[in-house]
Design an enzyme around this catalytic site. Structure first.
Site, PDB file in Angstrom:
ATOM      1  N   GLN A 151       0.857  -1.191   0.000  1.00  0.00           N
ATOM      2  CA  GLN A 151       0.000   0.000   0.000  1.00  0.00           C
ATOM      3  C   GLN A 151       0.886   1.232   0.000  1.00  0.00           C
ATOM      4  OE1 GLN A 151      -2.607   0.560   3.404  1.00  0.00           O
ATOM      5  NE2 GLN A 151      -2.718   2.754   2.954  1.00  0.00           N
ATOM      6  N   CYS A 174      -6.051   1.847   2.905  1.00  0.00           N
ATOM      7  CA  CYS A 174      -5.998   0.513   3.497  1.00  0.00           C
ATOM      8  C   CYS A 174      -7.331  -0.227   3.429  1.00  0.00           C
ATOM      9  CB  CYS A 174      -5.497   0.576   4.938  1.00  0.00           C
ATOM     10  SG  CYS A 174      -6.424   1.696   6.003  1.00  0.00           S
TER      11      CYS A 174
END
Length: 228
Positions: A90, A96
């Site tokens: 990420q 997220c």
């Protein structure tokens, strides 16, 4: 400059509308897990395909919680994860929640019939042979996903804001092992043997240990991705 999105609300309705609109069939969806004891877990619709946890992550607290936990995590990180695990890094701030959905769906793909030619069908085919860093770079340039994420953010009940400390991670069972999938880590973390039938219970044990580090906070959410 790091790209940043606004965070997704931990709300099954928001998550479901988001992924249904991108090609996931409506017989697959997220639901809240209201407790981690056996009675509450028994209420979760089966089969469970993945489990997500939203919690107020503090990596310093986690790494300093005990020498034993650090050693244990280091050993887990050294274990070579199954090549069947779908994992992406990420690199977008506050992404997220979307990365958690990508991990949940990507590791249950064989059990989910994605709409032919749909966004997620195309996404997983295009990224299948990429490594985690390449997948993260692909997501950064993916305007269709960014737009869908923005729509999902606006569908939440609470006002979205930057600067949150809560973080989503995903738990999936792949090749008979329970994996923790966190785009902030360099690779998946194995938590030992698991099975599709015990995924929820196995994830609950790991989550209980994680939550024990944050006993002063109530900012937690656990959801299960279930087939119906």
């Amino acid at each position: 400059m790091v790209k940043r999105w606004l965070p997704l609300e931990a709300n099954p309705d928001v998550m479901n509308q988001f992924m249904w609109g991108l090609g996931v069939p409506e017989d697959v969806g997220f639901c809240d897990v209201y407790g981690l004891d056996s009675e509450m877990l028994a209420m979760v619709p089966q089969p469970v395909l993945a489990v997500t946890l939203l919690y107020p992550q503090d990596r310093i607290k986690e790494s300093q919680s005990s020498t034993a936990s650090v050693d244990t995590k280091a050993k887990k990180m050294k274990q070579e994860p199954s090549k069947k695990v779908y994992f992406t890094r990420q690199t977008i701030g506050n992404a997220c929640g979307t990365v958690g959905i990508i991990h949940a769906l990507g590791n249950a793909a064989s059990k989910i019939k994605l709409g032919e030619g749909s966004y997620f069908d195309r996404f997983y085919k295009r990224t299948a042979d990429m490594d985690p860093v390449q997948r993260a770079a692909f997501l950064e340039e993916d305007q269709e996903m960014e737009d869908a994420h923005s729509v999902a953010v606006s569908a939440g009940d609470t006002e979205a804001r930057d600067g949150v400390i809560e973080h989503y991670i995903c738990f999936s069972c792949v090749d008979g092992e329970l994996y923790e999938l966190d785009g902030g880590n360099s690779r998946p973390i194995s938590h030992g043997p698991s099975s599709p039938d015990t995924l929820l219970q196995d994830a609950a044990k790991v989550i209980k240990g994680r939550l024990a580090l944050y006993s002063e906070s109530n900012n937690f959410n656990v959801m299960a991705l279930s087939g119906r």
